[in-house]
Scaffold this motif. Structure first.
Motif, PDB file in Angstrom:
ATOM      1  N   LEU A 110       1.496   1.695  -9.735  1.00  0.00           N
ATOM      2  CA  LEU A 110      -0.059   1.571  -9.372  1.00  0.00           C
ATOM      3  C   LEU A 110      -0.035   2.112  -7.924  1.00  0.00           C
ATOM      4  CD1 LEU A 110      -2.691   0.155  -9.424  1.00  0.00           C
ATOM      5  CD2 LEU A 110      -1.615  -1.830  -8.279  1.00  0.00           C
ATOM      6  N   VAL A 111       0.801   2.388  -6.990  1.00  0.00           N
ATOM      7  CA  VAL A 111       0.630   3.135  -6.005  1.00  0.00           C
ATOM      8  C   VAL A 111       0.367   4.715  -6.245  1.00  0.00           C
ATOM      9  CG1 VAL A 111       1.829   3.936  -3.830  1.00  0.00           C
ATOM     10  CG2 VAL A 111       2.216   1.668  -4.422  1.00  0.00           C
ATOM     11  N   PHE A 112       1.171   5.248  -7.166  1.00  0.00           N
ATOM     12  CA  PHE A 112       0.974   6.541  -7.283  1.00  0.00           C
ATOM     13  C   PHE A 112      -0.346   6.891  -7.893  1.00  0.00           C
ATOM     14  CE2 PHE A 112       5.834   6.368  -8.004  1.00  0.00           C
ATOM     15  CZ  PHE A 112       6.177   6.669  -6.871  1.00  0.00           C
ATOM     16  N   HIS A 113      -0.838   6.022  -8.756  1.00  0.00           N
ATOM     17  CA  HIS A 113      -1.907   6.192  -9.641  1.00  0.00           C
ATOM     18  C   HIS A 113      -3.077   6.082  -8.454  1.00  0.00           C
ATOM     19  CE1 HIS A 113      -4.034   5.879 -13.225  1.00  0.00           C
ATOM     20  NE2 HIS A 113      -4.909   5.560 -12.756  1.00  0.00           N
ATOM     21  N   LEU A 114      -3.300   4.932  -7.544  1.00  0.00           N
ATOM     22  CA  LEU A 114      -4.181   5.052  -6.761  1.00  0.00           C
ATOM     23  C   LEU A 114      -4.434   6.309  -5.898  1.00  0.00           C
ATOM     24  CD1 LEU A 114      -3.865   1.243  -5.819  1.00  0.00           C
ATOM     25  CD2 LEU A 114      -5.654   2.055  -7.063  1.00  0.00           C
ATOM     26  N   VAL A 115      -3.221   6.596  -5.410  1.00  0.00           N
ATOM     27  CA  VAL A 115      -3.445   7.460  -4.338  1.00  0.00           C
ATOM     28  C   VAL A 115      -3.795   8.891  -5.076  1.00  0.00           C
ATOM     29  CG1 VAL A 115      -1.843   9.238  -2.767  1.00  0.00           C
ATOM     30  CG2 VAL A 115      -1.478   6.555  -2.779  1.00  0.00           C
ATOM     31  N   ASP A 116      -3.376   8.979  -6.335  1.00  0.00           N
ATOM     32  CA  ASP A 116      -3.582  10.414  -6.874  1.00  0.00           C
ATOM     33  C   ASP A 116      -5.154  10.366  -7.155  1.00  0.00           C
ATOM     34  OD1 ASP A 116      -2.758  12.844  -8.327  1.00  0.00           O
ATOM     35  OD2 ASP A 116      -3.517  11.753 -10.308  1.00  0.00           O
ATOM     36  N   ARG A 117      -5.657   9.191  -7.549  1.00  0.00           N
ATOM     37  CA  ARG A 117      -7.093   9.297  -7.871  1.00  0.00           C
ATOM     38  C   ARG A 117      -8.062   9.305  -6.401  1.00  0.00           C
ATOM     39  NH1 ARG A 117      -9.934   7.167 -12.072  1.00  0.00           N
ATOM     40  NH2 ARG A 117      -8.930   6.993 -14.021  1.00  0.00           N
ATOM     41  N   TYR A 118      -7.384   8.786  -5.259  1.00  0.00           N
ATOM     42  CA  TYR A 118      -8.018   9.002  -4.266  1.00  0.00           C
ATOM     43  C   TYR A 118      -8.186  10.418  -3.586  1.00  0.00           C
ATOM     44  CZ  TYR A 118      -8.740   8.191   0.994  1.00  0.00           C
ATOM     45  OH  TYR A 118      -9.450   8.047   2.272  1.00  0.00           O
ATOM     46  N   PHE A 119      -7.255  11.123  -4.078  1.00  0.00           N
ATOM     47  CA  PHE A 119      -7.280  12.394  -3.470  1.00  0.00           C
ATOM     48  C   PHE A 119      -7.858  13.432  -4.430  1.00  0.00           C
ATOM     49  CE2 PHE A 119      -4.103  10.927  -0.567  1.00  0.00           C
ATOM     50  CZ  PHE A 119      -4.818  11.417   0.479  1.00  0.00           C
ATOM     51  N   GLY A 120      -8.731  12.626  -5.755  1.00  0.00           N
ATOM     52  CA  GLY A 120      -9.317  13.446  -6.726  1.00  0.00           C
ATOM     53  C   GLY A 120      -8.532  13.660  -8.023  1.00  0.00           C
ATOM     54  N   GLY A 121      -7.585  13.218  -8.287  1.00  0.00           N
ATOM     55  CA  GLY A 121      -6.658  13.435  -9.440  1.00  0.00           C
ATOM     56  C   GLY A 121      -7.235  12.582 -10.489  1.00  0.00           C
ATOM     57  N   PHE A 134       8.052   6.992  -1.127  1.00  0.00           N
ATOM     58  CA  PHE A 134       6.630   7.405  -0.915  1.00  0.00           C
ATOM     59  C   PHE A 134       6.351   8.401  -0.119  1.00  0.00           C
ATOM     60  CE2 PHE A 134       5.857   2.559  -1.768  1.00  0.00           C
ATOM     61  CZ  PHE A 134       5.539   3.106  -3.440  1.00  0.00           C
ATOM     62  N   SER A 135       5.461   9.280  -0.403  1.00  0.00           N
ATOM     63  CA  SER A 135       5.105  10.448   0.705  1.00  0.00           C
ATOM     64  C   SER A 135       4.397   9.773   1.887  1.00  0.00           C
ATOM     65  CB  SER A 135       4.369  11.519  -0.136  1.00  0.00           C
ATOM     66  OG  SER A 135       3.140  10.884  -0.407  1.00  0.00           O
ATOM     67  N   ALA A 136       4.299  10.643   2.975  1.00  0.00           N
ATOM     68  CA  ALA A 136       3.726  10.153   4.041  1.00  0.00           C
ATOM     69  C   ALA A 136       2.285   9.826   4.059  1.00  0.00           C
ATOM     70  CB  ALA A 136       3.688  11.235   5.066  1.00  0.00           C
ATOM     71  N   SER A 137       1.589  10.664   2.788  1.00  0.00           N
ATOM     72  CA  SER A 137       0.206  10.398   2.769  1.00  0.00           C
ATOM     73  C   SER A 137       0.090   9.007   1.743  1.00  0.00           C
ATOM     74  CB  SER A 137      -0.506  11.511   1.969  1.00  0.00           C
ATOM     75  OG  SER A 137       0.183  11.603   0.911  1.00  0.00           O
ATOM     76  N   GLU A 138       1.278   8.630   1.030  1.00  0.00           N
ATOM     77  CA  GLU A 138       1.153   7.450   0.219  1.00  0.00           C
ATOM     78  C   GLU A 138       1.394   6.326   1.044  1.00  0.00           C
ATOM     79  OE1 GLU A 138       2.622   9.390  -4.171  1.00  0.00           O
ATOM     80  OE2 GLU A 138       3.925   8.685  -2.473  1.00  0.00           O
ATOM     81  N   TYR A 139       2.141   6.448   2.278  1.00  0.00           N
ATOM     82  CA  TYR A 139       2.225   5.386   2.983  1.00  0.00           C
ATOM     83  C   TYR A 139       0.998   5.106   4.079  1.00  0.00           C
ATOM     84  CZ  TYR A 139       7.639   4.531   3.038  1.00  0.00           C
ATOM     85  OH  TYR A 139       8.660   4.025   2.677  1.00  0.00           O
ATOM     86  N   SER A 140       0.395   6.066   4.441  1.00  0.00           N
ATOM     87  CA  SER A 140      -0.595   5.945   5.202  1.00  0.00           C
ATOM     88  C   SER A 140      -1.902   5.289   4.414  1.00  0.00           C
ATOM     89  CB  SER A 140      -1.281   7.412   5.594  1.00  0.00           C
ATOM     90  OG  SER A 140      -2.382   7.327   6.288  1.00  0.00           O
ATOM     91  N   PHE A 141      -2.155   5.731   3.194  1.00  0.00           N
ATOM     92  CA  PHE A 141      -3.199   5.210   2.425  1.00  0.00           C
ATOM     93  C   PHE A 141      -2.906   3.891   2.043  1.00  0.00           C
ATOM     94  CE2 PHE A 141      -4.732   4.091  -1.784  1.00  0.00           C
ATOM     95  CZ  PHE A 141      -6.031   4.166  -1.695  1.00  0.00           C
ATOM     96  N   MET A 142      -1.640   3.387   1.647  1.00  0.00           N
ATOM     97  CA  MET A 142      -1.423   1.926   1.408  1.00  0.00           C
ATOM     98  C   MET A 142      -1.639   1.153   2.467  1.00  0.00           C
ATOM     99  SD  MET A 142      -1.223   2.265  -1.877  1.00  0.00           S
ATOM    100  CE  MET A 142      -1.029   0.385  -2.105  1.00  0.00           C
ATOM    101  N   GLU A 143      -1.196   1.767   3.780  1.00  0.00           N
ATOM    102  CA  GLU A 143      -1.393   0.800   5.131  1.00  0.00           C
ATOM    103  C   GLU A 143      -3.074   0.506   5.118  1.00  0.00           C
ATOM    104  OE1 GLU A 143       0.194   3.171   8.224  1.00  0.00           O
ATOM    105  OE2 GLU A 143       2.225   2.600   7.943  1.00  0.00           O
TER     106      GLU A 143
END
Length: 317
Positions: A110-121, A134-143
């Motif tokens: 779910l994290v991978f899916h949400l972040v990918d969609r957030y950044f236009g994927g 997780f990547s730094a951007s994934e950590y930041s987005f989930m925070e």
């Protein structure tokens, strides 16, 4: 005791006091039996949170169709670790009774899916399935997302919240959570998050000790002990309804004309209608009465002929 426990529960309690084996749903020593009695209230709380979380996450991610309660279970902390393999996005939230902390966790896919969609994927997480961090951007987005859900969490649990919910810590592995032992009992709720063809898991986990401390408050908030509305209240409500003003609209019968004629209409042209005996009195979209058009004391008026027929098709005008 008979006013508190039903006969089957009394039998189970007596068997337990006499050293007999107690099995099935009437094992009063098990915490999941107590949770079963709170399921209606817990379901209401979690449904409220799910609906609010769906709206909140929709502000970040497009395409979220629904968030619904999948299951509510009692499990030990070591079982939770098996149900939430790393990496997962975990937020430890304070504010529950007796200093208890509530856990909000997003499963890795779910994290991978949400972040990918957030950044236009398009939400494709197949390539991320084997990742362990997780990547730094994934950590930041989930925070950011976890912090945004705090007001909805507090509103859903307001009956028992000891204070304003705040995030104490965040991690990606349940084994790193402090303050829990493997034998701790938890009330865990898993939500199904539907985003197009993808379904992921969101968890809300509360220590049993926090639930047990406010069990009576939860039971009362569930409405099981509320009395039905009194006859006096019903009478006042009926009176107010009778006094409510309703807008009536007299609807003339319709007719059909060509689009070419409509396009060429000019001031002064006459459009022929069927007989004015076919007027309908409407309340909103509901036809109530049949009437005929006329005049009364110099004003346009309608004369009621009877109830509107159910079989009559709606007019075109």
């Amino acid at each position: 005791m008979s006013s508190v426990l039903d006969p089957e529960e009394l039998e189970a309690l007596m068997a337990q006091e006499q050293g007999g084996a107690v099995e099935g749903k009437y094992n009063l020593a098990r915490q999941d039996y107590a949770v079963q009695r709170l399921i209606p209230t817990l379901s209401l709380i979690q449904s409220q949170f799910a609906a609010a979380a769906c709206r909140r996450m929709g502000e970040f991610i497009s395409g979220i169709q629904s968030i619904e309660t999948d299951r509510i279970t009692v499990m030990k902390f070591d079982e939770l670790q098996g149900a939430l393999p790393a990496p997962c996005s975990i937020s430890l939230v304070s504010g529950m009774p007796l200093g208890g902390r509530l856990i909000i966790a997003f499963e890795s896919e779910l994290v991978f899916h949400l972040v990918d969609r957030y950044f236009g994927g398009y939400g494709s997480a197949a390539a991320d399935a084997a990742r362990e961090q997780f990547s730094a951007s994934e950590y930041s987005f989930m925070e950011i997302l976890a912090a945004a859900l705090l007001p909805d969490l507090g509103e859903a649990w307001k009956v028992v919240m000891a204070g304003t919910p705040t995030i104490e810590s965040q991690c990606s592995d349940p084994r790193l959570l402090e303050g829990f032992s493997d034998a701790d009992s938890l009330v865990a709720t898993r939500f199904s998050v539907d985003i197009g063809d993808f379904t992921g898991g969101l968890w809300s986990v509360v220590p049993w000790s926090a639930i047990d401390a406010v069990r009576d408050s939860l039971a009362e908030s569930g409405g099981a002990n509320k009395k039905p509305a009194s006859e006096e209240w019903r009478s006042r409500m009926a009176t107010r309804l009778d006094e409510t003003c309703v807008e009536l609209v007299a609807k003339l019968p319709g007719t059909r004309i060509s689009l070419q004629r409509v396009a060429n209409l000019t001031v002064g042209e006459v459009i022929e209608l069927p007989s004015a005996e076919e007027v309908l009195l409407m309340a909103g979209e509901q036809a109530l009465l049949r009437a005929s058009l006329g005049s009364h004391q110099g004003q346009i008026a309608v004369k009621v002929l009877g109830p509107a027929g159910r079989g009559r098709p709606d007019s075109d005008v």
